[in-house]
Design an enzyme around this catalytic site. Structure first.
Site, PDB file in Angstrom:
ATOM      1  N   SER A 109      52.506  16.641   7.864  1.00 34.70           N
ATOM      2  CA  SER A 109      53.005  15.351   8.329  1.00 34.70           C
ATOM      3  C   SER A 109      52.128  14.820   9.459  1.00 34.70           C
ATOM      4  O   SER A 109      50.935  14.581   9.280  1.00 34.70           O
ATOM      5  CB  SER A 109      54.474  15.507   8.756  1.00 34.70           C
ATOM      6  OG  SER A 109      55.083  14.245   8.963  1.00 34.70           O
ATOM      7  N   GLU A 202      50.626  12.490   0.646  1.00 35.09           N
ATOM      8  CA  GLU A 202      52.083  12.539   0.545  1.00 35.09           C
ATOM      9  C   GLU A 202      52.646  11.650   1.638  1.00 35.09           C
ATOM     10  O   GLU A 202      51.931  11.281   2.577  1.00 35.09           O
ATOM     11  CB  GLU A 202      52.590  13.978   0.696  1.00 35.09           C
ATOM     12  CG  GLU A 202      52.289  14.626   2.046  1.00 35.09           C
ATOM     13  CD  GLU A 202      53.311  14.331   3.133  1.00 35.09           C
ATOM     14  OE1 GLU A 202      54.499  14.118   2.804  1.00 35.09           O
ATOM     15  OE2 GLU A 202      52.913  14.284   4.315  1.00 35.09           O
ATOM     16  N   HIS A 272      56.762  16.423   2.183  1.00 31.74           N
ATOM     17  CA  HIS A 272      58.149  16.374   2.662  1.00 31.74           C
ATOM     18  C   HIS A 272      59.116  16.688   1.522  1.00 31.74           C
ATOM     19  O   HIS A 272      59.931  15.864   1.099  1.00 31.74           O
ATOM     20  CB  HIS A 272      58.451  15.005   3.260  1.00 31.74           C
ATOM     21  CG  HIS A 272      57.756  14.760   4.574  1.00 31.74           C
ATOM     22  ND1 HIS A 272      56.451  14.318   4.647  1.00 31.74           N
ATOM     23  CD2 HIS A 272      58.183  14.905   5.847  1.00 31.74           C
ATOM     24  CE1 HIS A 272      56.107  14.188   5.922  1.00 31.74           C
ATOM     25  NE2 HIS A 272      57.137  14.536   6.664  1.00 31.74           N
TER      26      HIS A 272
END
Length: 300
Positions: A109, A202, A272
């Site tokens: 992330s 992502e 995620h």
């Protein structure tokens, strides 16, 4: 690409927060996991610290990371959580000692900033789950992180018949991470050169038109033109407007790359998602996408 030393039982692994704040209680599952692996957790000063939504001020977060980076007894740094904030401190970090005595930097992330910045220096990192997420992760996700840290290749094979997959095989260095962070780094000294590489993307909790804006930015920066292959992980909890955007996140991606001649794999188990498999960023990988399966194997 240089591989940091793999871990062995008894090694010390630092837990720091480079972005959003987090309490020690929220890390219990993650701390227990690394203890079960025979590792010794070292809690950073940012754990429990607070500056609005951040785990301390920019200076405090940078200093905590720097101290762990420079400490020769620390063999890996596991970022506690994502959120937002790592990009605010990346230019304050001095990697001089890291280059001489490298160690694994682990997270995903928001931690994408570190993966890409360190990739440009010439070192591998691990895109994988973080302590705050361990409780929700699958056994496969946790096992893959252990393999990556201890020197086993966390190859990934999964069944996929996604209608937008593009079959083919490719070899190249694995790069990328969170789409929002890749977008935010364009034009900076942390921006990626993706030519000839296998790009992984992502994202989470974004409006579809935001996804389109970011993908178009990558396209205009020619980051999608000459890839060896493209891997699309979780595009999780996407949002739409009252007037629908008209495409899914996956359709936005495939439209942007046009008639590419490289393989594309969707629904890859990373990002995620609960089954967030570890990826060794900077490693040379072989990607194969068939009618029913996707395989990612490590060559170096």
């Amino acid at each position: 690409m240089i591989t940091p030393p793999f871990l062995k039982k008894g090694d010390r692994i630092a837990i720091v927060a480079t972005a959003r704040k987090i309490s020690l209680e929220e890390l219990e599952e993650g701390l227990q996991l690394i203890k079960d692996w025979g590792l010794v957790p070292v809690i950073g000063k940012t754990i429990g610290a607070s500056d609005h939504q951040y785990a301390g001020t920019d200076y405090e977060r940078a200093q905590d990371f720097q101290e762990m980076l420079d400490n020769p007894e620390i063999k890996a740094i596991w970022c506690a959580r994502g959120g937002y904030g790592s990009v605010r401190i990346i230019d304050q970090i001095d990697f001089y000692k890291f280059v001489k005595y490298p160690k694994w930097i682990v997270g995903y992330s928001d931690v994408t900033v570190f993966h890409n910045h360190i990739h440009k220096i010439g070192f591998k990192t691990i895109h994988g789950t973080m302590p705050v997420s361990v409780e929700d992760n699958t056994a496969f996700a946790k096992a893959s992180l252990k393999k990556a840290l201890f020197g086993e290749q966390p190859d990934i094979i999964y069944e996929t018949s996604h209608k937008l997959n593009r079959k083919g095989a490719a070899n190249g260095k694995l790069v990328g991470g969170n789409l929002s962070m890749l977008y935010s780094m364009c034009g900076s000294n942390s921006a990626l050169d993706t030519e000839g590489k296998v790009l992984f993307i992502e994202d989470l909790d974004e409006y579809l038109y935001h996804i389109d804006r970011m993908v178009m930015n990558l396209k205009r920066n020619k980051m999608l033109d000459n890839l060896a292959g493209l891997i699309v992980g979780g595009m999780t909890k996407m949002h739409d407007n009252r007037i629908p955007f008209g495409k899914t996140a996956q359709e936005i991606v495939i439209d942007a790359i046009g008639e590419c001649d490289y393989p594309v794999a969707f629904d890859f188990p990373a990002g995620h998602v609960d089954d967030n498999r570890a990826l060794i960023m900077g490693a040379t990988v072989a990607l194969e996408v068939t009618k029913t399966n996707c395989t990612l194997t490590y060559e170096s």
